[in-house]
Design a protein around this motif. Sequence first.
Motif, PDB file in Angstrom:
ATOM      1  N   ALA A  53      39.363  90.893 -63.954  1.00  0.00           N
ATOM      2  CA  ALA A  53      38.426  90.021 -63.248  1.00  0.00           C
ATOM      3  C   ALA A  53      38.963  90.211 -61.566  1.00  0.00           C
ATOM      4  CB  ALA A  53      37.956  88.750 -63.449  1.00  0.00           C
ATOM      5  N   GLU A  54      40.229  89.613 -61.605  1.00  0.00           N
ATOM      6  CA  GLU A  54      41.203  89.535 -60.253  1.00  0.00           C
ATOM      7  C   GLU A  54      41.319  91.169 -59.872  1.00  0.00           C
ATOM      8  OE1 GLU A  54      45.380  88.039 -58.577  1.00  0.00           O
ATOM      9  OE2 GLU A  54      44.851  87.686 -60.735  1.00  0.00           O
ATOM     10  N   LEU A  55      41.560  91.963 -60.717  1.00  0.00           N
ATOM     11  CA  LEU A  55      41.934  93.303 -60.190  1.00  0.00           C
ATOM     12  C   LEU A  55      40.805  93.960 -59.605  1.00  0.00           C
ATOM     13  CD1 LEU A  55      43.716  95.744 -60.184  1.00  0.00           C
ATOM     14  CD2 LEU A  55      42.998  96.364 -62.365  1.00  0.00           C
ATOM     15  N   GLU A  56      39.356  93.604 -60.139  1.00  0.00           N
ATOM     16  CA  GLU A  56      38.021  94.017 -59.886  1.00  0.00           C
ATOM     17  C   GLU A  56      37.839  93.398 -58.431  1.00  0.00           C
ATOM     18  OE1 GLU A  56      33.688  94.266 -60.813  1.00  0.00           O
ATOM     19  OE2 GLU A  56      34.875  94.626 -62.297  1.00  0.00           O
ATOM     20  N   GLN A  57      38.199  92.408 -58.250  1.00  0.00           N
ATOM     21  CA  GLN A  57      37.882  91.594 -56.983  1.00  0.00           C
ATOM     22  C   GLN A  57      38.909  92.087 -55.853  1.00  0.00           C
ATOM     23  OE1 GLN A  57      36.059  88.828 -56.060  1.00  0.00           O
ATOM     24  NE2 GLN A  57      37.210  88.452 -53.901  1.00  0.00           N
ATOM     25  N   LEU A  58      40.067  92.237 -56.208  1.00  0.00           N
ATOM     26  CA  LEU A  58      40.994  92.938 -55.168  1.00  0.00           C
ATOM     27  C   LEU A  58      40.527  94.406 -54.900  1.00  0.00           C
ATOM     28  CD1 LEU A  58      44.159  91.734 -56.809  1.00  0.00           C
ATOM     29  CD2 LEU A  58      43.441  91.369 -54.508  1.00  0.00           C
ATOM     30  N   LYS A  59      39.902  95.242 -55.671  1.00  0.00           N
ATOM     31  CA  LYS A  59      39.668  96.599 -55.176  1.00  0.00           C
ATOM     32  C   LYS A  59      38.297  96.712 -54.775  1.00  0.00           C
ATOM     33  CE  LYS A  59      42.407  99.095 -58.846  1.00  0.00           C
ATOM     34  NZ  LYS A  59      42.115 100.155 -59.886  1.00  0.00           N
ATOM     35  N   LYS A  60      37.440  95.794 -55.102  1.00  0.00           N
ATOM     36  CA  LYS A  60      36.051  95.982 -54.628  1.00  0.00           C
ATOM     37  C   LYS A  60      35.615  95.292 -53.764  1.00  0.00           C
ATOM     38  CE  LYS A  60      34.248  98.129 -59.071  1.00  0.00           C
ATOM     39  NZ  LYS A  60      33.447  98.015 -60.082  1.00  0.00           N
ATOM     40  N   VAL A  61      36.382  93.950 -53.675  1.00  0.00           N
ATOM     41  CA  VAL A  61      35.989  93.124 -52.497  1.00  0.00           C
ATOM     42  C   VAL A  61      37.131  92.949 -51.233  1.00  0.00           C
ATOM     43  CG1 VAL A  61      35.252  90.668 -52.034  1.00  0.00           C
ATOM     44  CG2 VAL A  61      34.533  91.679 -53.945  1.00  0.00           C
ATOM     45  N   ASP A  62      38.060  92.514 -51.630  1.00  0.00           N
ATOM     46  CA  ASP A  62      39.366  92.287 -50.804  1.00  0.00           C
ATOM     47  C   ASP A  62      39.997  93.629 -50.223  1.00  0.00           C
ATOM     48  OD1 ASP A  62      39.260  89.872 -51.545  1.00  0.00           O
ATOM     49  OD2 ASP A  62      40.983  89.839 -52.769  1.00  0.00           O
ATOM     50  N   ARG A  63      40.007  94.711 -50.653  1.00  0.00           N
ATOM     51  CA  ARG A  63      40.335  96.017 -50.127  1.00  0.00           C
ATOM     52  C   ARG A  63      39.448  96.331 -48.997  1.00  0.00           C
ATOM     53  NH1 ARG A  63      42.356 100.371 -54.661  1.00  0.00           N
ATOM     54  NH2 ARG A  63      44.534  99.984 -54.687  1.00  0.00           N
ATOM     55  N   PRO A  64      38.135  96.507 -49.220  1.00  0.00           N
ATOM     56  CA  PRO A  64      37.162  96.937 -48.185  1.00  0.00           C
ATOM     57  C   PRO A  64      37.251  95.887 -47.056  1.00  0.00           C
ATOM     58  CG  PRO A  64      36.073  97.042 -49.994  1.00  0.00           C
ATOM     59  CD  PRO A  64      37.348  96.505 -50.468  1.00  0.00           C
ATOM     60  N   ARG A  65      37.370  94.632 -47.186  1.00  0.00           N
ATOM     61  CA  ARG A  65      37.291  93.525 -46.296  1.00  0.00           C
ATOM     62  C   ARG A  65      38.717  93.614 -45.287  1.00  0.00           C
ATOM     63  NH1 ARG A  65      40.306  89.309 -46.161  1.00  0.00           N
ATOM     64  NH2 ARG A  65      40.643  89.373 -48.494  1.00  0.00           N
TER      65      ARG A  65
END
Length: 158
Positions: free
Chosen positions: A16-28
């Motif tokens: 879940a943390e990995l998905e958050q980092l890749k799909k939300v944090d990276r684009p932001r």
Amino acid sequence: MNKVPMTVAGEAALRAELEQLKKVDRPRISKAIAEAREHGDLKENAEYHAARDQQSFAEGRVMDIESKLAEAQVIDVTKIPPTGRVIFGTTVDLINVETEEAVRYRIVGEDEAEVKSNRISVTSPIARALIGKEEGDTVIVRAPGGDVEFEIDQVQHI
């Protein structure tokens, strides 16, 4: 490569943390870097440097999580028939022989350990002393503050 034990919940949390980092944090972060670049001189642009620092941290964390997941041996203790023995993933109720104080610990992987939630690492002194023992056994835990004697009251595969 040595496999590192991890519970199902621990794996799910890392994914879940990995998905958050890749799909939300990276684009932001990428958007913040692009916006900061538009402000001109990058040498004195605090927003740009802050965004780059965030990007560096996020990418490092992505690599760390991917490495941990690659080395993980996920163990679902609910699929193992209960034996009354303490194994990785079990929840153990202990009674301090001297004070008669009761405490409950769940034995988890190193990354999942959180003493405040009574989740202890499989490599901790308490877990190492408990592994392989069964209900009714007395265990001496060599702690920094001195030896503590516990009786194993109950072992649960939950």
